[in-house]
Design a protein around this motif. Structure first.
Motif, PDB file in Angstrom:
ATOM      1  N   ARG A  35      43.858  30.602  37.962  1.00 59.13           N
ATOM      2  CA  ARG A  35      44.246  31.363  39.160  1.00 59.13           C
ATOM      3  C   ARG A  35      43.167  32.407  39.470  1.00 59.13           C
ATOM      4  NH1 ARG A  35      48.315  34.562  37.778  1.00 59.13           N
ATOM      5  NH2 ARG A  35      49.873  32.907  37.605  1.00 59.13           N
ATOM      6  N   GLU A  36      42.685  33.068  38.437  1.00 64.60           N
ATOM      7  CA  GLU A  36      41.661  34.106  38.658  1.00 64.60           C
ATOM      8  C   GLU A  36      40.354  33.509  39.176  1.00 64.60           C
ATOM      9  OE1 GLU A  36      41.203  37.114  35.620  1.00 64.60           O
ATOM     10  OE2 GLU A  36      43.251  36.745  34.937  1.00 64.60           O
ATOM     11  N   ALA A  39      40.705  32.374  42.843  1.00 66.83           N
ATOM     12  CA  ALA A  39      40.699  33.498  43.800  1.00 66.83           C
ATOM     13  C   ALA A  39      39.269  33.825  44.242  1.00 66.83           C
ATOM     14  CB  ALA A  39      41.360  34.717  43.171  1.00 66.83           C
ATOM     15  N   LEU A  40      38.284  33.420  43.443  1.00 63.02           N
ATOM     16  CA  LEU A  40      36.884  33.685  43.793  1.00 63.02           C
ATOM     17  C   LEU A  40      36.311  32.612  44.728  1.00 63.02           C
ATOM     18  CD1 LEU A  40      35.722  34.731  40.208  1.00 63.02           C
ATOM     19  CD2 LEU A  40      36.034  36.263  42.162  1.00 63.02           C
ATOM     20  N   GLU A  41      37.160  31.630  45.061  1.00 58.41           N
ATOM     21  CA  GLU A  41      36.811  30.560  46.005  1.00 58.41           C
ATOM     22  C   GLU A  41      35.527  29.819  45.660  1.00 58.41           C
ATOM     23  OE1 GLU A  41      36.888  32.276  49.916  1.00 58.41           O
ATOM     24  OE2 GLU A  41      39.027  32.714  49.788  1.00 58.41           O
ATOM     25  N   PHE A  71      45.931  25.188  43.082  1.00 60.23           N
ATOM     26  CA  PHE A  71      45.055  26.193  43.702  1.00 60.23           C
ATOM     27  C   PHE A  71      44.141  25.611  44.775  1.00 60.23           C
ATOM     28  CE2 PHE A  71      45.924  27.590  39.286  1.00 60.23           C
ATOM     29  CZ  PHE A  71      46.735  28.668  39.597  1.00 60.23           C
ATOM     30  N   CYS A 274      33.524  36.590  37.968  1.00 57.60           N
ATOM     31  CA  CYS A 274      33.651  37.626  38.983  1.00 57.60           C
ATOM     32  C   CYS A 274      32.305  38.353  39.197  1.00 57.60           C
ATOM     33  CB  CYS A 274      34.712  38.599  38.491  1.00 57.60           C
ATOM     34  SG  CYS A 274      35.372  39.565  39.795  1.00 57.60           S
TER      35      CYS A 274
END
Ligand code: FAD
Length: 294
Positions: A35-36, A39-41, A71, A274
């Protein structure tokens, strides 16, 4: 979505590698991590496979399926052939198809005790079957040559064989000095390799980890890294930070040189993904220098 198509859209795909649940990593933890990362696509996420089928052989496909279904991120499942028979390959293909996987990274796997080659000697030997089954197939590339192969030229020749067998793109082994990658791209071009080659970058996080990696894959350690290892010998926190910063600098340099794509070995640590994406997206929009090898 076929990963080969992400290389034709005029942008440099950014992708991540994760490894599936094994040992301490539960499926639940893999879910949180996915999921994390999602979220960064990223343009895609690749999921490693346990060589020789020593782990849970469907774990890779399970995690890849979860990432794609929940996702919406395109996935690539790794598959090693060193311990596979023809029948096992057919099983793996059926499992991946049932789970909606379209992209496979075809690998041999490292030679370890208990993983003797069965029906397939080299990665190229499974590429044709996978591509005949409709998968978009990628394969591994070695900017400094594969550790078992003494000459870079021969490694490049073996890469060309993978392209001829049907590999539509390549993901590189880690390297710590971008000059090796640029020279390698020139050699590939000279050998008629035109499939995109995405650059694989792994941050160094500690002395033991970097030693293990270098011994496993034969990547050269440039002196700036050796100096950082010496400087932060007793300060693991600062060393980790320096390792991530070094990887970010490598990635932004590769991005500025207009390489085909950027692949981050996240080692299941979302903060690495990230930081690297932050560095890369900060650079997006900056004018690319003319690729030096084209
Ligand atoms: P191959 O392409 O088959 O090459 C293996 C060796 O044989 C090389 O030395 C090559 O030069 C030589 N060779 C190839 N063709 C010939 C020929 N015709 N004649 C003579 N020699 C030949 N390992 C895992 O276990 N699981 C993973 O999920 C995984 N993911 C990876 C992802 C990437 C991006 C990379 C770069 C590596 C990954 N690996 C993984 C490690 C990989 O399995 C090892 O590097 C392995 O030693 C070689 O795999 P390969 O697919 O490149 O093998």
């Amino acid at each position: 979505m076929k990963i080969a198509d992400t290389f034709t859209q005029g942008t440099q795909p950014i992708s991540f590698e994760i490894f599936p649940p094994k040992g301490d990593l539960s499926l639940e933890a893999a879910h949180t991590m996915a999921r994390e990362l999602a979220a960064l696509e990223p343009d895609f996420i690749s999921v490693t496979y346990s060589a020789g089928g020593s782990g849970n052989s469907s774990a890779t496909a399970d995690v890849a399926h979860m990432i794609q279904a929940e996702f919406g991120v395109p996935v690539m499942a790794h598959l090693t052939c060193i311990g596979l028979t023809e029948a096992m390959l057919a099983e793996r293909i059926a499992d991946m198809k049932a789970k909606g996987i379209e992209n496979v990274l075809a690998l041999r796997g490292d030679r370890v005790a208990g993983s003797e080659a069965k029906d397939f000697l080299y990665a190229k030997d499974i590429i044709g079957s996978l591509s005949d089954e409709g998968f978009c197939v990628g394969a591994a590339a070695y900017p400094e040559g594969h550790i078992e192969c003494e000459q870079l030229e021969l490694s490049v020749e073996h890469l060309k064989q993978k392209q001829d067998a049907g590999a539509a793109f390549f993901v590189s082994q880690l390297f710590f000095d971008n000059r090796y990658f640029y020279r390698f791209l020139e050699a590939c071009l000279g050998a008629g390799i035109c499939a995109p080659i995405t650059a694989g970058i792994m941050p160094f996080l500690g002395k033991a980890q970097i030693q293990r990696m270098v011994f496993m894959c034969g990547a050269s350690l440039p002196s700036p890294i050796i100096k950082l290892l010496a400087k932060y010998e007793d300060d693991p926190e600062s060393l980790r930070k320096a390792g991530i910063e070094y990887a970010c600098a490598q990635l932004t340099d590769l991005q500025a040189h207009g390489v085909d794509g950027l692949h981050v070995y996240t080692m299941n640590q979302p903060d690495i993904a990230c930081a690297t994406v932050g560095a890369l997206r900060g650079m997006r929009g900056a004018a690319f220098r003319k690729p030096c090898w084209r």
